[in-house]
Design a protein around this motif. Structure first.
Motif, mmCIF file in Angstrom:
data_model
loop_
_atom_site.group_PDB
_atom_site.id
_atom_site.type_symbol
_atom_site.label_atom_id
_atom_site.label_comp_id
_atom_site.label_asym_id
_atom_site.label_seq_id
_atom_site.Cartn_x
_atom_site.Cartn_y
_atom_site.Cartn_z
ATOM 1 N N ARG A 90 10.359 0.517 -9.396
ATOM 2 C CA ARG A 90 9.354 1.114 -8.520
ATOM 3 C C ARG A 90 9.165 2.579 -8.906
ATOM 4 N N PRO A 91 7.966 2.988 -9.300
ATOM 5 C CA PRO A 91 7.769 4.385 -9.711
ATOM 6 C C PRO A 91 7.540 5.294 -8.514
ATOM 7 N N ILE A 147 0.846 -1.193 0.000
ATOM 8 C CA ILE A 147 0.000 0.000 0.000
ATOM 9 C C ILE A 147 0.879 1.240 0.000
ATOM 10 N N ARG A 148 0.476 2.241 -0.832
ATOM 11 C CA ARG A 148 1.226 3.487 -0.912
ATOM 12 C C ARG A 148 0.276 4.684 -0.858
ATOM 13 N N GLU A 149 0.821 5.830 -0.516
ATOM 14 C CA GLU A 149 -0.008 7.004 -0.268
ATOM 15 C C GLU A 149 -0.429 7.745 -1.535
ATOM 16 N N GLY A 150 0.246 7.539 -2.660
ATOM 17 C CA GLY A 150 0.024 8.402 -3.810
ATOM 18 C C GLY A 150 -0.845 7.850 -4.910
ATOM 19 N N SER A 151 -1.477 6.700 -4.698
ATOM 20 C CA SER A 151 -2.287 6.093 -5.751
ATOM 21 C C SER A 151 -3.707 6.631 -5.658
ATOM 22 N N SER A 152 -4.205 7.249 -6.730
ATOM 23 C CA SER A 152 -5.466 7.987 -6.634
ATOM 24 C C SER A 152 -6.671 7.261 -7.209
ATOM 25 N N SER A 153 -6.507 6.035 -7.709
ATOM 26 C CA SER A 153 -7.667 5.318 -8.240
ATOM 27 C C SER A 153 -7.385 3.822 -8.237
ATOM 28 N N PRO A 154 -8.446 3.010 -8.238
ATOM 29 C CA PRO A 154 -8.242 1.559 -8.326
ATOM 30 C C PRO A 154 -7.468 1.140 -9.568
ATOM 31 N N LEU A 155 -7.686 1.832 -10.697
ATOM 32 C CA LEU A 155 -6.948 1.485 -11.908
ATOM 33 C C LEU A 155 -5.451 1.714 -11.716
ATOM 34 N N GLU A 156 -5.086 2.803 -11.076
ATOM 35 C CA GLU A 156 -3.675 3.071 -10.832
ATOM 36 C C GLU A 156 -3.078 2.054 -9.871
ATOM 37 N N ARG A 197 -0.010 -0.574 -10.754
ATOM 38 C CA ARG A 197 1.193 -0.647 -9.930
ATOM 39 C C ARG A 197 1.463 -2.077 -9.448
ATOM 40 N N LEU A 198 0.418 -2.783 -9.075
ATOM 41 C CA LEU A 198 0.588 -4.171 -8.637
ATOM 42 C C LEU A 198 1.072 -5.048 -9.783
ATOM 43 N N ASP A 199 0.498 -4.851 -10.967
ATOM 44 C CA ASP A 199 0.939 -5.618 -12.133
ATOM 45 C C ASP A 199 2.396 -5.300 -12.478
ATOM 46 N N ALA A 200 2.765 -4.018 -12.401
ATOM 47 C CA ALA A 200 4.131 -3.613 -12.726
ATOM 48 C C ALA A 200 5.125 -4.183 -11.722
ATOM 49 N N ASP A 201 4.762 -4.163 -10.443
ATOM 50 C CA ASP A 201 5.644 -4.756 -9.421
ATOM 51 C C ASP A 201 5.841 -6.243 -9.682
ATOM 52 N N ALA A 202 4.734 -6.935 -9.982
ATOM 53 C CA ALA A 202 4.825 -8.373 -10.219
ATOM 54 C C ALA A 202 5.669 -8.699 -11.448
ATOM 55 N N GLY A 233 -3.888 -7.306 -20.133
ATOM 56 C CA GLY A 233 -2.508 -7.581 -19.758
ATOM 57 C C GLY A 233 -1.479 -6.848 -20.601
ATOM 58 N N ARG A 234 -1.891 -5.772 -21.279
ATOM 59 C CA ARG A 234 -0.985 -5.057 -22.176
ATOM 60 C C ARG A 234 -0.339 -3.842 -21.533
ATOM 61 N N ALA A 235 -0.862 -3.384 -20.404
ATOM 62 C CA ALA A 235 -0.381 -2.140 -19.811
ATOM 63 C C ALA A 235 1.098 -2.226 -19.441
ATOM 64 N N VAL A 236 1.476 -3.303 -18.796
ATOM 65 C CA VAL A 236 2.873 -3.450 -18.370
ATOM 66 C C VAL A 236 3.802 -3.472 -19.577
ATOM 67 N N ASP A 237 3.404 -4.156 -20.646
ATOM 68 C CA ASP A 237 4.254 -4.226 -21.840
ATOM 69 C C ASP A 237 4.446 -2.840 -22.461
ATOM 70 N N LEU A 238 3.388 -2.032 -22.487
ATOM 71 C CA LEU A 238 3.501 -0.688 -23.038
ATOM 72 C C LEU A 238 4.487 0.157 -22.237
#
Length: 325
Positions: free
Chosen positions: A240-241, A217-226, A230-235, A311-316
Motif C-alpha cells: 500500500r503506497p 477511496i483515499r484522500e490523496g489521489s489527484s487524478s483518475p489515472l492515479e 492504485r486499484l490495479d496495484a492493490d489487486a 496492463g504494464r504499469a503494475v509490472d513496471l
C-alpha cells in the motif's frame, strides 16, 4: 442580407420561459428567430458565443480543458431548465457530478431529482429521478439546487461500477493544495465521513457497490489515472503506497510533491497525463524534479495511460520495488 432580429429585453437574461418572453412583449415570431434555441419545452436561450472552453475548440490532449468545456455546457443547460423546473426539484446523478467538476461522463440529458412522493419530471432531455428524503441532502451550486457531493456519489451507485465509484469518490475526498503546496482541507469537495454517512443512510439501489467502494477511496489521489493505478496495484498485491507525499532532501529542502510513494523502497510513481508531454513548462519542471529525486536516492517510475490500458504499469512498479528490497 436578412435583417438582424430585434433586440430582446435585457430583463429576460440568457435563458427564459416562453411565457415570460411573451409577457415582456416578445412576439411569437421573434421567439422562433435563429438567435434563440429551444433546449426544453417552453424555454428559450440565446445562442451562446463561442468560448475558449468549448469542446470543439479544445485540444484533444488537454483533458482538463475538455472537462471545463463539458461543465460549461452542462451548466448552461441546467440554467435553462431551471427556468421551468418544479420548485422542489434539484439536479442530481451525473449532472450534479459534472457541476461539481467530478471525472464522469455527463450521459444523455439532465438528471433531475425530486423527493418522494413527488412526481419525477419528464420531458425531452430530462431524466427524472424520485429519491427518498432521507437519502439525499442538497446544496446550491452556481445558484442551482444540487444534491450534495456525498448524496450524488451514493445516488450514482445505481449506475456505476465499483471502480468508477472509487475514482469519483477519490475526486470528492481529495485534499487540494494551494499554489505554495500547502494542503487546503476546507477546499475539498467532500469528506470520507460524508461518503460513509451517505452509504449508511438507508437501503438504496447499488448500496452493495457503495460498500465495496468506500474502503478503497483515499484522500490523496489527484487524478483518475492515479486512482486506476492504485486499484490495479492493490489487486496485484503490491504494498500500500503513501499518497500526496512531500519529498525532501536530507537537509529538509522540498524537492517536490508526488501522489504515489513507496517510502520503504524509496520508489516514487509518477502517473503522467498528456499535459506532461505537451506542456514545455511542465516537461522542464518534471525533468528538474526527477533529477533532484534521483540525487536524493529515489527511483522514479513514470507511467502513462497507455501503460495502464496495456496492463504494464503494475509490472513496471513491481520491478522497481524488487530492485530496492
Amino acid at each position: 442580407m436578412p435583417r438582424p432580429p430585434a433586440p430582446l429585453p435585457r430583463s429576460l437574461g440568457d435563458a427564459f420561459r416562453v411565457r415570460d418572453g411573451i409577457q415582456a412583449g416578445v412576439s411569437a415570431s421573434r421567439l422562433r428567430s435563429r438567435d434563440l434555441i429551444a433546449p426544453f419545452h417552453g424555454v428559450r436561450t440565446r445562442v451562446p458565443q463561442p468560448s475558449a472552453h468549448e469542446a470543439d475548440a479544445v485540444p484533444v490532449d488537454d483533458p482538463s480543458a475538455r472537462d471545463r468545456a463539458v461543465r460549461e455546457r452542462t451548466l448552461r443547460s441546467a440554467i435553462a431548465y431551471a427556468t421551468v423546473m418544479p420548485a422542489s426539484a434539484f439536479f442530481t446523478g451525473r449532472t450534479a457530478a459534472i457541476l461539481y467538476g467530478l471525472p464522469l461522463d455527463p450521459g444523455d440529458g439532465l438528471e433531475v431529482g425530486v423527493v418522494a412522493p413527488s412526481r419525477a419530471p419528464r420531458g425531452a432531455g430530462i431524466r427524472g429521478v424520485k429519491i427518498e428524503g432521507h437519502l439525499v441532502r442538497l446544496r446550491t451550486v452556481d445558484g442551482l439546487p444540487v444534491s450534495s457531493p456525498a448524496s450524488t456519489w451514493a445516488i450514482l451507485g445505481r449506475d456505476l461500477s465499483v471502480r468508477e465509484l472509487v475514482i469519483v469518490g477519490d475526486a470528492i475526498a481529495r485534499i487540494p493544495r494551494g499554489r505554495s503546496g500547502i494542503p487546503l482541507p476546507d477546499a475539498r469537495i467532500g469528506t470520507l465521513a460524508q461518503l460513509a454517512a451517505a452509504t449508511d443512510a438507508g437501503p438504496r439501489r447499488g448500496v452493495a457497490r457503495l460498500r465495496a467502494a468506500l474502503p478503497l477511496i483515499r484522500e490523496g489521489s489527484s487524478s483518475p489515472l492515479e486512482s486506476s493505478f492504485r486499484l490495479d496495484a492493490d489487486a496485484a498485491g503490491l504494498p500500500r503506497p503513501d499518497l500526496d507525499v512531500e519529498i525532501r532532501d536530507p537537509r529538509g529542502k522540498l524537492l517536490g510533491i508526488s501522489e504515489i510513494v513507496y517510502r520503504k523502497h524509496r520508489v516514487v510513481v509518477e502517473v503522467e497525463g498528456d499535459h506532461h508531454r505537451t506542456s514545455r513548462a511542465q516537461w522542464d519542471r518534471d525533468l528538474e524534479k526527477y533529477a533532484a529525486y534521483a540525487a536524493a536516492g529515489w527511483e522514479v517510475v513514470r507511467i502513462t495511460a497507455t501503460h495502464l490500458r496495456q496492463g504494464r504499469a503494475v509490472d513496471l512498479v513491481r520491478a522497481a520495488l524488487a530492485r530496492h528490497e
